[in-house]
Write an enzyme that holds these catalytic residues in place. Structure first.
Site, short mmCIF file in Angstrom:
data_model
loop_
_atom_site.label_atom_id
_atom_site.label_comp_id
_atom_site.label_asym_id
_atom_site.label_seq_id
_atom_site.Cartn_x
_atom_site.Cartn_y
_atom_site.Cartn_z
N HIS A 272 -3.78 -5.44 1.13
CA HIS A 272 -3.60 -5.80 2.54
C HIS A 272 -4.10 -7.22 2.76
CE1 HIS A 272 -2.56 -1.78 3.96
NE2 HIS A 272 -3.54 -1.29 3.22
N CYS B 85 0.83 -1.20 0.00
CA CYS B 85 0.00 0.00 0.00
C CYS B 85 0.86 1.26 0.00
CB CYS B 85 -0.99 -0.03 1.17
SG CYS B 85 -2.39 1.09 0.94
#
Length: 491
Positions: A431, A332
């Site tokens: 994630h 991310c």
């Protein structure tokens, strides 16, 4: 507004055990055939999860939903605050960002949130037989009592009973309980139906005189004394857990860089718990051992954390690590940092439009955009063809030549992730990706591990919820819990 079958868990302090106790109650109740949902009016955390509706909620409420064996929903955490500075936060309302606000202005804004909070709770009470509510911090924070929507302010509006939990492991448990109770208003005190003493070690008979004194002084029963549960793993709401068990003869060393606004560090619980991984959470290079793999995690303020990373000297450490043949993974915000530049033309994470030079390790650029990507995804790994699942929470869009070497093919043939020509560097927006056992094993092998002990993290996590429920139910019988919820004992 009377709230049938609702019970609120408040704490004398932060980290008193509220989140874990709510998870325990959810798992206990569902095992006894009660359809139950968790609820937290207002959460402040940088660990978050994505619901099936594409909304963002606190990670703790997703774990509690898992304990209740139901999918997470935005109604379970209608207000989520994600700090992006010392005095400000991004406000997530019913799963969607409504912008950034500083602490003072948010305090004035709380009454406008209350209607959304009560409506979300009402929807849950209409769908489930019981709702277990988690407070935030402590109800005794009298400076925040005005306009409160997270603790007694919610309990008063929803007209629900409250139990208060205190952590005896911190010391001063009776002072915490008496002090908290004494600072409540008379109407708030009437809501308190009992106390829970958490994390007790030793001979319970030595604690009994204190319990007797407390009950006589306040007229409130101690409903249960929960023992310190050894070797329990429940994903943390916000704080990083450093404990781990390691196979000393066969492991690799992994370092996760802990910048000031690190987010979703629960991505790495599977590494911390894996017997073949020695995991270090390091703030400075001096804290980091010689590693096989360095991970750049998510961030709530990518450019600020990137500047901090460079100031701490991590950039030269990462370059040296790569020269010695080490591997690097960015997830991310950490993935964005690996590129050539990050721009914020709409001032989403800063006071004005800015652009930062990245670490230059992947041939790509990132631009932060107003619309946040919030989605659960599935697909396959390009190299191993292993099935994968994960979730995305990010503002940026990344483009560049590095994306022509994707890591995954998601459903609908969408390419995701990037890697360097030599294969030493990987980056992804996903994630939870390391929770996929086959993918984890292939990446541990990529990082240099020779012999891998199988570890099914999702199954382990579910076993831990059962373990937690077992230990709590030993000292707090289901009949007592049902009485507090006004559930028929035969239900």
């Amino acid at each position: 507004m009377k709230s049938p079958n609702t019970l609120m868990v408040q704490g004398t302090t932060s980290d008193a055990g509220k989140s874990v106790l709510v998870a325990a109650l959810c798992r206990i109740l569902v095992r006894h055939g009660v359809q139950v949902a968790p609820f937290k009016p207002q959460n402040m955390a940088l660990n978050s999860a994505v619901t099936a509706q594409g909304g963002e909620i606190g990670r703790a409420q997703a774990v509690q939903a898992e304990a209740a064996k139901i999918p997470p929903h935005v109604d379970m955490n209608p207000v989520l605050l994600k700090p992006n500075s010392d005095i400000g936060a991004q406000v997530i309302l019913l799963g969607k960002s409504i912008g950034n606000i500083d602490a003072f202005d948010y305090h004035q804004y709380k009454p406008k949130m209350l209607g959304h909070v009560l409506a979300a709770h009402q929807r849950l009470t209409e769908q489930y037989q019981a709702v277990i509510v988690e407070g935030a911090g402590s109800p005794a924070e009298i400076n925040l009592r005005d306009r409160d929507i997270a603790n007694m302010g919610f309990a008063e509006e929803a007209d629900c009973p409250v139990i208060i939990v205190a952590d005896i492991d911190k010391g001063g448990v009776f002072a915490h309980l008496v002090g908290t109770y004494d600072l409540l208003s008379p109407t708030e005190q009437k809501r308190v139906k009992g106390f829970i003493i958490n994390k007790f070690r030793g001979d319970i008979s030595l604690l009994q005189p204190g319990i007797d004194w407390l009950e006589a002084r306040l007229g409130i029963p101690v409903l249960a004394t929960i023992p310190y549960i050894q070797n329990l793993h429940i994903e943390a709401e916000d704080a990083i857990d450093f404990s781990q068990t390691l196979d000393q003869k066969n492991h690799i060393k992994v370092t996760v860089i802990v910048y000031p606004r690190i987010s979703n560090h629960t991505d790495f619980d599977v590494l911390r718990l894996h017997p073949n991984v020695e995991l270090t959470f390091a703030r400075t290079p001096n804290e980091a051992p010689h590693s096989d793999l360095i991970i750049l995690p998510g961030s709530k303020n990518v450019q600020a954390d990137l500047a901090w990373l460079k100031q701490q000297g991590w950039q030269s450490v990462i370059h040296q690590h790569l020269r010695y043949g080490g591997k690097v993974l960015g997830i991310c915000g950490g993935y964005q940092m690996l590129g050539q530049s990050i721009s914020d033309p709409h001032a989403l994470e800063s006071a004005q439009a800015t652009q930062s030079q990245g670490l230059g390790l992947l041939a790509m650029t990132t631009e932060l955009q107003s619309e946040k990507t919030l989605t659960n995804v599935s697909g396959i790994c390009q190299s191993s063809k292993a099935p994968i699942k994960g979730y995305e929470i990010h503002l940026g869009v990344s483009l560049g030549e590095a994306l022509s070497r994707p890591l995954f093919t998601l459903n609908d043939d969408i390419a995701e992730g990037a890697q360097s020509d030599d294969g030493q560097i990987k980056g992804t927006y996903l994630h939870g990706i390391l929770d996929n056992q086959a993918l984890l094993e292939s990446w541990l092998s990529w990082a240099g591990l020779k012999q891998i002990t199988p570890f099914d993290y999702p199954a382990f996590r579910d076993q831990q919820l059962d373990y937690l429920a077992d230990e709590v139910e030993k000292v707090w019988p289901i009949e007592q819990i049902k009485r507090l919820l006004k559930l028929d004992s035969t239900q």
